[in-house]
Design an enzyme around this catalytic site. Structure first.
Site, PDB file in Angstrom:
ATOM      1  N   HIS A 248       0.867  -1.178   0.000  1.00 59.33           N
ATOM      2  CA  HIS A 248       0.000   0.000   0.000  1.00 59.33           C
ATOM      3  C   HIS A 248       0.903   1.227   0.000  1.00 59.33           C
ATOM      4  CE1 HIS A 248       1.068   0.208   4.208  1.00 59.33           C
ATOM      5  NE2 HIS A 248       0.573  -1.008   4.409  1.00 59.33           N
TER       6      HIS A 248
ATOM      7  N   HIS B  50       4.055   1.404   2.214  1.00 50.90           N
ATOM      8  CA  HIS B  50       5.264   0.750   1.704  1.00 50.90           C
ATOM      9  C   HIS B  50       5.905   1.607   0.599  1.00 50.90           C
ATOM     10  CE1 HIS B  50       2.758  -2.876   2.931  1.00 50.90           C
ATOM     11  NE2 HIS B  50       3.861  -3.096   3.601  1.00 50.90           N
TER      12      HIS B  50
ATOM     13  N   LYS C 192       5.593   3.314  11.688  1.00 51.14           N
ATOM     14  CA  LYS C 192       4.340   2.650  12.072  1.00 51.14           C
ATOM     15  C   LYS C 192       4.631   1.498  13.035  1.00 51.14           C
ATOM     16  CE  LYS C 192       0.203   0.527  10.973  1.00 51.14           C
ATOM     17  NZ  LYS C 192       0.518  -0.841  11.250  1.00 51.14           N
TER      18      LYS C 192
END
Ligand code: AMP
Length: 287
Positions: A34, A37, A151
């Site tokens: 997504h 990345h 993240k």
């Protein structure tokens, strides 16, 4: 863009790129790519001549069989996305390539940084799996730099510790969290959320924003800050597995927010376990 499945093909391609004068960046992923990345790819692309992405759903870091089974796999789409973002080489091994028969070695990073937060929630095997596969990828690719997302803030801390302890000659780069327009941190697991669950999940970034805002308005007491975050989650019926205020380097709980502090949340929405975090008290907000 080339796709290879073996470590020897990976080494050959990287040696050729090095021979042509390129510096090498590695981006370890588990696929189901997504925008989060791809933001890592762009950061790597800006600094390196040759960008390698590994795509490997690493079984040893999953502590729940159901989570591993449900993890999205979409190799063709991943290859298209990787190529369009500027990846030069995808390394997509079968499990037996990285874990040959008789595999008996584990890289274990000890201490609080692997025992707290995700280590407590998912069990100690999780970071053993991460440290083992990341060390194998770093040894296989021998990149100049490896790119990770903030993240997974704890993963970055663990990888940095491992690289320092093993003396691996690689620079570890942490990239900011990429979010969807509604504020939810991008994750491969988000595709498993129903529309209703997704709107519930938005309580997670809202809770982080509430804590950030409270810190900005002068609240420093960790207990009071955690209560405020927990209350925001509760309004949407979300119960945190943890909502913690920790030192960003040691990951030990802080009693007061007086300097850079990581506020980290893990919560399950339906079957899906989500994590998110924000760095507090470190100048401009990192979100
Ligand atoms: P994964 O495929 O989930 O193992 O993630 C591969 C890498 O991408 C890890 O370093 C993650 O921290 C990073 N990543 C995943 N989601 C995001 C995001 N929303 N923003 C930034 N980095 C991310």
């Amino acid at each position: 863009m080339k796709i290879v499945r073996t470590v020897s093909e990976l080494r050959e391609a990287i040696a050729a790129a090095r021979g042509a004068g390129a510096s090498i960046a590695l981006i370890p992923t588990m696929g189901a790519l997504h925008e989060g990345h791809l933001s890592l790819v762009r950061a790597a692309r800006a600094e390196h001549g040759y960008v390698v992405m590994s795509i490997f759903v690493n079984p040893t870091q999953f502590t729940e069989a159901a989570d591993l089974a449900a993890y999205p796999r979409q190799e063709d789409r991943d290859a298209e996305l990787a190529e369009s973002a500027g990846v030069d080489l995808v390394f997509a091994p079968e499990a037996a390539e990285l874990y040959p028969a008789g595999f008996a070695t584990t890289v274990h990073v000890g201490g609080a940084i692997t025992e707290t937060l995700e280590g407590a929630g998912r069990g100690p095997a999780h970071f053993d799996g991460v440290a083992t596969v990341v060390s194998k990828l770093l040894i296989a690719a021998a990149p100049d730099a490896a790119y990770f997302g903030q993240k997974d803030a704890q993963q970055v801390v663990v990888v940095r510790r491992m690289v320092a302890d093993l003396g691996l000659p690689v620079r570890i780069v942490a990239c900011p969290i990429s979010r969807d327009d509604d504020g939810l941190a991008r994750s491969s697991r988000n595709t498993r959320l129903s529309a209703e669950q997704r709107s519930k999940a938005l309580a997670i970034p809202r809770a982080l924003a509430e804590v950030s805002e409270a810190v900005r308005s002068g609240v420093t007491d960790a207990t009071a800050l955690i209560e405020r975050g927990v209350a925001v989650l509760a309004q949407s019926g979300v119960t945190a597995e943890y909502l913690a205020l920790v030192d960003p380097d040691t990951l030990e709980a802080v009693p007061r927010v007086t300097g850079a502090t990581l506020c980290a949340i893990a919560a399950r929405v339906g079957e899906v376990r989500l994590i998110d975090n924000v760095l507090l008290g470190a100048g401009p907000e990192q979100r």
